[in-house]
Write an enzyme that holds these catalytic residues in place. Structure first.
Site, PDB file in Angstrom:
ATOM      1  N   TYR A  30      46.142  20.809   6.213  1.00  0.00           N
ATOM      2  CA  TYR A  30      46.564  20.804   7.635  1.00  0.00           C
ATOM      3  C   TYR A  30      46.776  22.232   8.129  1.00  0.00           C
ATOM      4  O   TYR A  30      47.904  22.728   8.112  1.00  0.00           O
ATOM      5  CB  TYR A  30      47.863  20.013   7.796  1.00  0.00           C
ATOM      6  N   TRP A  36      55.391  16.650  15.055  1.00  0.00           N
ATOM      7  CA  TRP A  36      56.683  16.258  14.470  1.00  0.00           C
ATOM      8  C   TRP A  36      56.982  17.048  13.203  1.00  0.00           C
ATOM      9  O   TRP A  36      58.144  17.245  12.863  1.00  0.00           O
ATOM     10  CB  TRP A  36      56.854  14.745  14.368  1.00  0.00           C
ATOM     11  N   GLY A 170      52.451   8.637  13.290  1.00  0.00           N
ATOM     12  CA  GLY A 170      52.863   9.487  12.169  1.00  0.00           C
ATOM     13  C   GLY A 170      52.587   8.818  10.831  1.00  0.00           C
ATOM     14  O   GLY A 170      52.505   9.474   9.805  1.00  0.00           O
ATOM     15  N   ASP A 172      49.840   7.153   9.528  1.00  0.00           N
ATOM     16  CA  ASP A 172      48.438   6.958   9.898  1.00  0.00           C
ATOM     17  C   ASP A 172      47.716   5.703   9.427  1.00  0.00           C
ATOM     18  O   ASP A 172      47.049   5.049  10.193  1.00  0.00           O
ATOM     19  CB  ASP A 172      47.618   8.154   9.392  1.00  0.00           C
ATOM     20  N   TYR A 359      48.812   7.368   0.562  1.00  0.00           N
ATOM     21  CA  TYR A 359      49.239   7.862   1.865  1.00  0.00           C
ATOM     22  C   TYR A 359      50.353   7.004   2.455  1.00  0.00           C
ATOM     23  O   TYR A 359      51.400   6.887   1.843  1.00  0.00           O
ATOM     24  CB  TYR A 359      47.975   7.896   2.716  1.00  0.00           C
ATOM     25  N   GLU A 403      53.280  16.199  -0.518  1.00  0.00           N
ATOM     26  CA  GLU A 403      53.312  15.566   0.799  1.00  0.00           C
ATOM     27  C   GLU A 403      53.929  14.167   0.685  1.00  0.00           C
ATOM     28  O   GLU A 403      54.755  13.770   1.485  1.00  0.00           O
ATOM     29  CB  GLU A 403      51.869  15.490   1.336  1.00  0.00           C
TER      30      GLU A 403
END
Ligand code: 2M8
Length: 439
Positions: A30, A36, A170, A172, A359, A403
């Protein structure tokens, strides 16, 4: 790893991800400024450098659109263009009459965390005139964002705003969107994925899902990003509990700041909005049986299928009654699989769509944990708040500043790594906050 070392690493990560005027979420994956993320990052900075915290927010609002809308990615760096997809040329924001002409941005937004972030920055330095001036400068901008949301994203005037794309949530690739994707067909897109060059495919959304994400944007382009057309025609229109919680929490912060800084008219407006939002929230989104809040699909006129960690976010905004909050604790217990999983998996582990590595379909996220533990604390639920805090620290110690995180404690202990991007900014920023916290 000792707390001192953990803190040192966290500071190093934030500073390594810093770019002129903003901070990227994670190198490689990213490479620009995300909305955010910047909020959580600013909160981390507020513990050791208020100027950096203020600047992160100022840069974000520099890219605000004429109608108050705040885009979710600001493509600051031309040199990074090749490294992220979809970029500015896919979004083509100038198709909207409201687009910011100085910055290249996306045309989607993200949870409105800025109001409460600015209040926290203010609390960290309220004696400083620089900070007071910052609040006075930013207040009208955040207010304009809320006005945009209430006036353009609430077609039935319910007090709940909708998101028009999964990237606005947010979260996804949450399984809750699956039934929306199953309700229409999209063409196959030809493009080269950048994310899967840096993160393993099994930890990211599949290509076929990306086709849906891109198709929605193509539809919006056809309608020149006109919110009215989107509300009338788009297949994706959802009242999301996380997004709306951030709006209510930010309203509350703005009300407190507005009283202090004499934004009287604005404060009255915010109070009206908030009253309506909170009651609609509890009437429409609380699932008594499951003991948590749900996503409402405005197209289908019903809740989306599946329980997510976003459903716990309303505690952060003080939305549930004490009784509802207690009910949510048992839902939380079941997300932990009798203590086998770190709190709080992003998706309910007993659901057959749960995927612990992929994720937003299962892994634990530090920003969600942080929001939820802050929510619990505001209800005086110190035991649970402390439990989440300790589990979060433990998970980061075992897996690193990733993450997102492996939920199973057993695997976490052995494996020694997490998932997605590494040296991740909001993980670092919120660890800084947790380590500075007296809980
Ligand atoms: C993820 O989303 C971006 C798109 O916005 C992506 O996958 O490319 C999400 O986790 C989102 O919540 C987050 O803000 C962003 C940057 O960390 O990454």
């Amino acid at each position: 790893m000792s707390d001192a070392l953990l803190l040192k690493r966290a500071l190093q990560i934030l500073l390594a991800n810093e770019r002129p005027g903003y901070t990227i979420p994670g190198a490689g994956i990213y490479p620009f400024q995300w909305k955010w993320d910047s909020g959580f990052i600013a909160l981390g900075y507020s513990h050791f450098d208020l100027r950096k915290a203020m600047r992160e927010m100022e840069t974000l609002f520099d890219a605000q659109w004429a109608n108050g809308f705040v885009p979710h990615i600001i493509f600051h760096s031309v040199a990074e263009r090749e490294n992220y997809f979809p970029g500015a040329d896919f979004y083509h924001s100038s198709l909207s009459e409201n687009a910011n002409i100085d910055y290249e941005t996306t045309t989607l937004t993200q949870p409105p965390v800025e109001g409460w972030v600015i209040e926290r920055i203010f609390r960290a330095g309220n004696h400083l005139s620089e900070v007071q001036e910052f609040v006075k400068r930013l207040f009208p901008k955040v207010m304009a964002q809320h006005k945009y949301l209430y006036e353009n994203r609430d077609p039935f005037n319910e007090g709940l705003v909708y998101i028009q794309h999964n990237w606005e949530s947010g979260t996804d690739n949450s399984p809750v969107w699956d039934e929306i994707w199953n309700s229409f067909n999209v063409p196959e897109y030809n493009f080269s994925r950048k994310d899967t060059q840096v993160v393993k495919e099994e930890q990211r959304p599949p290509k076929r899902e990306y086709d849906y994400y891109l198709y929605l944007i193509d539809l919006f382009k056809k309608w020149h990003y006109n919110d009215k057309s989107i509300a009338e025609k788009s297949p994706f229109l959802v009242q999301d509990p996380l997004f709306n919680s951030m709006l209510v929490a930010s309203n509350k912060s703005l009300i407190r700041l507005g009283k202090l800084f004499r934004f009287t008219r604005e404060t009255e407006q915010l109070e009206k909005w908030n009253k309506k939002s909170i009651s609609a929230f509890n009437e429409k989104l609380f699932d008594k049986e499951a003991g948590l809040y749900r996503h409402f699909d405005l197209r289908a006129g019903k809740w989306l299928d599946g329980l997510t960690s976003s459903g716990f976010a309303p505690m952060f905004a003080g939305i549930p009654s004490l009784q509802q909050m207690k009910r949510m604790l048992s839902a939380m217990e079941s997300f932990s699989k009798k203590g086998q999983y770190y709190l709080i998996p992003s998706f309910e582990p007993d659901d057959n769509r749960f995927e612990p590595q992929r994720y937003w379909r299962g892994p634990v996220w530090v920003n969600m944990n942080w929001l939820i533990l802050e929510g619990l604390r505001s209800y005086g639920e110190r035991t649970w708040a402390k439990k989440i805090k300790e589990e979060t620290l433990q998970m980061v110690r075992e897996q690193g500043f990733f993450e997102y995180f492996e939920p199973a404690k057993k695997i976490s202990r052995k494996q020694g790594f997490g998932y997605g991007g590494q040296q991740f900014s909001w993980t670092a920023a919120l660890i800084i906050d947790l380590l500075n916290d007296k809980l």
